[in-house]
Every structure is written in structure tokens, then in C-alpha cells.
Design a protein around this motif. Sequence first.
Motif, short mmCIF file in Angstrom:
data_model
loop_
_atom_site.label_atom_id
_atom_site.label_comp_id
_atom_site.label_asym_id
_atom_site.label_seq_id
_atom_site.Cartn_x
_atom_site.Cartn_y
_atom_site.Cartn_z
N HIS A 129 79.04 -1.44 -13.05
CA HIS A 129 79.77 -2.20 -13.41
C HIS A 129 79.42 -3.80 -13.49
O HIS A 129 79.72 -4.68 -14.16
N PHE A 130 78.41 -4.00 -12.43
CA PHE A 130 77.66 -5.34 -12.57
C PHE A 130 76.92 -5.68 -13.71
O PHE A 130 76.84 -6.57 -14.46
N ARG A 131 76.26 -4.38 -14.31
CA ARG A 131 75.51 -4.52 -15.42
C ARG A 131 76.48 -4.72 -16.64
O ARG A 131 76.05 -5.56 -17.53
N GLU A 163 76.40 -8.16 -18.94
CA GLU A 163 76.31 -8.04 -20.62
C GLU A 163 77.33 -8.69 -21.22
O GLU A 163 77.24 -9.57 -22.05
N GLU A 164 78.69 -8.69 -20.64
CA GLU A 164 79.74 -9.65 -21.49
C GLU A 164 79.59 -11.07 -21.06
O GLU A 164 79.85 -11.74 -22.07
N GLY A 224 77.86 -16.05 -24.39
CA GLY A 224 76.91 -17.41 -24.43
C GLY A 224 77.17 -18.09 -22.91
O GLY A 224 76.28 -18.91 -22.85
N TRP A 225 77.93 -17.54 -22.14
CA TRP A 225 77.66 -18.23 -20.86
C TRP A 225 76.54 -18.31 -19.92
O TRP A 225 76.10 -19.44 -19.61
#
Length: 52
Positions: A27-29, A33-34, A39-40
Motif C-alpha cells: 500500500h505504501f508503494r 505511485e499515485e 506530479g506531486w
Amino acid sequence: MQCHYCDREAAVAVEKDHIKVGLCEDHFRERIEELRESGWLDELQDELDVDR
């Protein structure tokens, strides 16, 4: 600590304003990725002036 999204053990925990949230590795990955797709992370990198 347990992952916020599933029953697995949290690999990463973040705390802000006395609230602590944990994420398993998968879930961290997904969250990273999100952030990358939004672009953050690029904006943060530019703000911190980090070399690629």
C-alpha cells in the motif's frame, strides 16, 4: 502497527498532529505511485532542489 488499508503489518508509519497511520509495503508503494502520477513528487523535488 497494522496497515490502514489491510490486516498486514505496517512497514511505514507517519504521524501528524498526534495521528499515526501505518501502511504495509504494497500500500505504501501504491500511494507513492499515485503521488508520482499526480506530479506531486516532481513538485516536491523541484522545491527541494534535488538532483535526479
